[in-house]
Design an enzyme around this catalytic site. Structure first.
Site, mmCIF file in Angstrom:
data_model
loop_
_atom_site.group_PDB
_atom_site.id
_atom_site.type_symbol
_atom_site.label_atom_id
_atom_site.label_comp_id
_atom_site.label_asym_id
_atom_site.label_seq_id
_atom_site.Cartn_x
_atom_site.Cartn_y
_atom_site.Cartn_z
ATOM 1 N N TYR A 53 0.851 -1.195 0.000
ATOM 2 C CA TYR A 53 0.000 0.000 0.000
ATOM 3 C C TYR A 53 0.886 1.245 0.000
ATOM 4 O O TYR A 53 1.236 1.813 1.023
ATOM 5 C CB TYR A 53 -0.972 -0.006 1.193
ATOM 6 C CG TYR A 53 -2.013 -1.111 1.107
ATOM 7 C CD1 TYR A 53 -2.205 -1.836 -0.065
ATOM 8 C CD2 TYR A 53 -2.825 -1.428 2.196
ATOM 9 C CE1 TYR A 53 -3.144 -2.845 -0.148
ATOM 10 C CE2 TYR A 53 -3.780 -2.448 2.120
ATOM 11 C CZ TYR A 53 -3.920 -3.150 0.949
ATOM 12 O OH TYR A 53 -4.852 -4.155 0.865
ATOM 13 N N PRO A 208 -15.663 -3.558 0.808
ATOM 14 C CA PRO A 208 -17.065 -3.859 1.108
ATOM 15 C C PRO A 208 -18.062 -2.916 0.437
ATOM 16 O O PRO A 208 -19.221 -3.273 0.255
ATOM 17 C CB PRO A 208 -17.144 -3.747 2.635
ATOM 18 C CG PRO A 208 -16.002 -2.857 3.004
ATOM 19 C CD PRO A 208 -14.914 -3.173 2.029
ATOM 20 N N GLY A 216 -18.770 5.785 -3.289
ATOM 21 C CA GLY A 216 -19.723 6.901 -3.284
ATOM 22 C C GLY A 216 -21.029 6.581 -3.990
ATOM 23 O O GLY A 216 -22.027 7.291 -3.815
HETATM 24 N N1 LIG Z 1 -6.583 -8.237 -0.025
HETATM 25 C C1 LIG Z 1 -6.718 -7.513 -1.098
HETATM 26 O O1 LIG Z 1 -6.338 -7.906 -2.216
HETATM 27 C C2 LIG Z 1 -7.359 -6.165 -0.975
HETATM 28 C C3 LIG Z 1 -7.780 -5.457 -2.106
HETATM 29 C C4 LIG Z 1 -8.398 -4.220 -1.919
HETATM 30 C C5 LIG Z 1 -8.585 -3.721 -0.642
HETATM 31 N N2 LIG Z 1 -8.145 -4.428 0.439
HETATM 32 C C6 LIG Z 1 -8.340 -3.926 1.827
HETATM 33 O O2 LIG Z 1 -9.708 -3.682 2.035
HETATM 34 C C7 LIG Z 1 -9.885 -2.337 2.488
HETATM 35 C C8 LIG Z 1 -11.222 -1.799 2.050
HETATM 36 O O3 LIG Z 1 -11.345 -1.793 0.663
HETATM 37 P P1 LIG Z 1 -11.196 -0.460 -0.223
HETATM 38 O O4 LIG Z 1 -10.558 0.600 0.573
HETATM 39 O O5 LIG Z 1 -10.583 -0.898 -1.497
HETATM 40 O O6 LIG Z 1 -12.695 -0.102 -0.610
HETATM 41 P P2 LIG Z 1 -14.051 0.191 0.198
HETATM 42 O O7 LIG Z 1 -13.857 -0.108 1.631
HETATM 43 O O8 LIG Z 1 -15.127 -0.511 -0.530
HETATM 44 O O9 LIG Z 1 -14.250 1.751 -0.042
HETATM 45 C C9 LIG Z 1 -13.370 2.667 0.556
HETATM 46 C C10 LIG Z 1 -13.941 4.064 0.445
HETATM 47 O O10 LIG Z 1 -15.192 4.111 1.091
HETATM 48 C C11 LIG Z 1 -15.393 5.391 1.614
HETATM 49 N N3 LIG Z 1 -16.152 5.250 2.871
HETATM 50 C C12 LIG Z 1 -15.763 4.570 3.966
HETATM 51 N N4 LIG Z 1 -16.717 4.612 4.919
HETATM 52 C C13 LIG Z 1 -17.725 5.349 4.409
HETATM 53 C C14 LIG Z 1 -18.984 5.734 4.915
HETATM 54 N N5 LIG Z 1 -19.391 5.337 6.122
HETATM 55 N N6 LIG Z 1 -19.784 6.499 4.126
HETATM 56 C C15 LIG Z 1 -19.373 6.888 2.890
HETATM 57 N N7 LIG Z 1 -18.174 6.527 2.350
HETATM 58 C C16 LIG Z 1 -17.370 5.762 3.109
HETATM 59 C C17 LIG Z 1 -14.035 5.959 1.919
HETATM 60 O O11 LIG Z 1 -14.057 7.323 1.555
HETATM 61 P P3 LIG Z 1 -12.980 8.366 2.143
HETATM 62 O O12 LIG Z 1 -11.679 7.951 1.516
HETATM 63 O O13 LIG Z 1 -13.487 9.657 1.628
HETATM 64 O O14 LIG Z 1 -12.944 8.234 3.617
HETATM 65 C C18 LIG Z 1 -13.080 5.075 1.152
HETATM 66 O O15 LIG Z 1 -12.271 5.744 0.223
HETATM 67 C C19 LIG Z 1 -8.679 -1.610 1.909
HETATM 68 O O16 LIG Z 1 -8.469 -0.373 2.535
HETATM 69 C C20 LIG Z 1 -7.603 -2.622 2.127
HETATM 70 O O17 LIG Z 1 -7.170 -2.586 3.477
HETATM 71 C C21 LIG Z 1 -7.558 -5.641 0.286
#
Ligand SMILES: NC(=O)c1ccc[n+]([C@@H]2O[C@H](COP(=O)([O-])OP(=O)(O)OC[C@H]3O[C@@H](n4cnc5c(N)ncnc54)[C@H](OP(=O)(O)O)[C@@H]3O)[C@@H](O)[C@H]2O)c1
Length: 285
Positions: A53, A208, A216
């Site tokens: 990351y 998620p 968004g």
């Molecule tokens: N193992 C793997 O291959 C893999 C791949 C992808 C991700 N991951 C892990 O999974 C985590 C989560 O996935 P992701 O970050 O890709 O996507 P996500 O959790 O689906 O979406 C993240 C975005 O959601 C927004 N958000 C969070 N809480 C919110 C709320 N209550 N209301 C409105 N918007 C909200 C955030 O906006 P803001 O930025 O504006 O706060 C953030 O940028 C990652 O951070 C990482 O640690 C793992």
């Protein structure tokens, strides 16, 4: 916050994915530290990261370093289970490459240990199967790290049911977590979620809300989630997380965030109770 188990560790039922604070489009460090501190203030005790990351090729482990700094400067930093990963690389052009070789995983783990400033990593996850390396060899390296005491617990990510069973066997029944993509739009990890429930292994749904670029659009793209959110007076994001928690007691979502407001909103999902009818509607949506 309600708690769930990952191996022998009890964590708040909503974790934090820290990736948005280190890859392309990340905020400045002040906002990132405020976001991590907001998570700790709200009772988050699981933070997911990875050595990959980062954005530029010369800043491997940017996210781990940031987390170490945030934990060191907060009273509750010691209560957090940091779950990091190895096996992905970022050459700096925005792409993601793989190296699941045992040599790389061993070196990567040593570097993560140094950046996190710990003697043993709380949870180390093999990030993604590398088609050029036998899966047993990659997981075998993780087993050695476990046996050497460099990591306290072992997990895998982006795994199918066969790989989950194989990894658990190689680890001698010590596989504690599986991290796969799972969201209202992406449900094909359902078999892995169910298998984890059967085996008593934590399932960490990643992206998620559909990922950083799509988070968004959750309410506009998934009307059932938006409707139930309105009925409860909460965000569709909270409904999404509460729905996941209701799927199985082994689920611990790790929503990503780069703003304190996002974290504060998401953690409230731990206390949001959906009716059986609502859960059935969301399952079918
Ligand atoms: N193992 C793997 O291959 C893999 C791949 C992808 C991700 N991951 C892990 O999974 C985590 C989560 O996935 P992701 O970050 O890709 O996507 P996500 O959790 O689906 O979406 C993240 C975005 O959601 C927004 N958000 C969070 N809480 C919110 C709320 N209550 N209301 C409105 N918007 C909200 C955030 O906006 P803001 O930025 O504006 O706060 C953030 O940028 C990652 O951070 C990482 O640690 C793992």
């Amino acid at each position: 916050m309600n708690t769930r188990r990952i191996g022998d560790v009890q964590v708040g039922s909503i974790g934090l994915g820290a990736m948005p604070m280190s890859i392309e489009g990340r905020p400045d460090e002040t906002r990132s530290l405020a976001t991590l501190h907001a998570a700790l203030d709200a009772g988050v005790t699981l933070i997911d990261t990875a050595d990959a990351y980062h954005a530029g090729a010369d800043e491997v482990g940017h996210n781990e370093t940031l987390i170490a700094r945030a934990l060191a400067s907060h009273d509750r930093g010691g209560d957090v289970l940091v779950a990091t990963k190895g096996g992905h690389l970022r050459p700096g052009d925005g792409s993601w490459t793989l190296d699941g070789s045992p040599g790389h995983l061993k070196r990567a783990c040593e570097a993560s240990l140094r950046r996190l400033g710990v003697e043993a990593i709380g949870l180390y996850q093999f990030h993604r199967p590398d088609p050029r390396v036998p899966y047993a060899d990659s997981v075998g390296a993780v087993r050695e790290l476990l046996d050497e005491g460099k990591i306290r617990m072992a997990g895998i990510s982006n795994a199918d049911p066969e790989q989950i069973r194989q990894a658990d066997e190689i680890l001698g029944g010590r596989l504690v977590s599986v991290q796969n993509q799972f969201s209202p739009a992406f449900r094909s990890s359902e078999p892995e979620l169910l298998l984890c429930g059967e085996l008593g292994i934590a399932f960490l749904p990643y992206s998620p809300f559909g990922g950083i670029a799509r988070a968004g659009e959750l309410a506009s793209q998934h009307v059932a989630f938006a409707r139930i959110a309105r009925a409860h007076g909460v965000s569709a994001h909270q409904v999404c997380l509460a729905w996941m928690l209701a799927r199985s007691p082994v689920v611990v979502p790790i929503p990503g965030a780069s703003r304190p407001e996002s974290v504060r909103d998401s953690v409230q999902a731990a206390d949001l109770v959906l009716s059986a009818g609502e859960i059935a509607e969301l399952d079918a949506a």
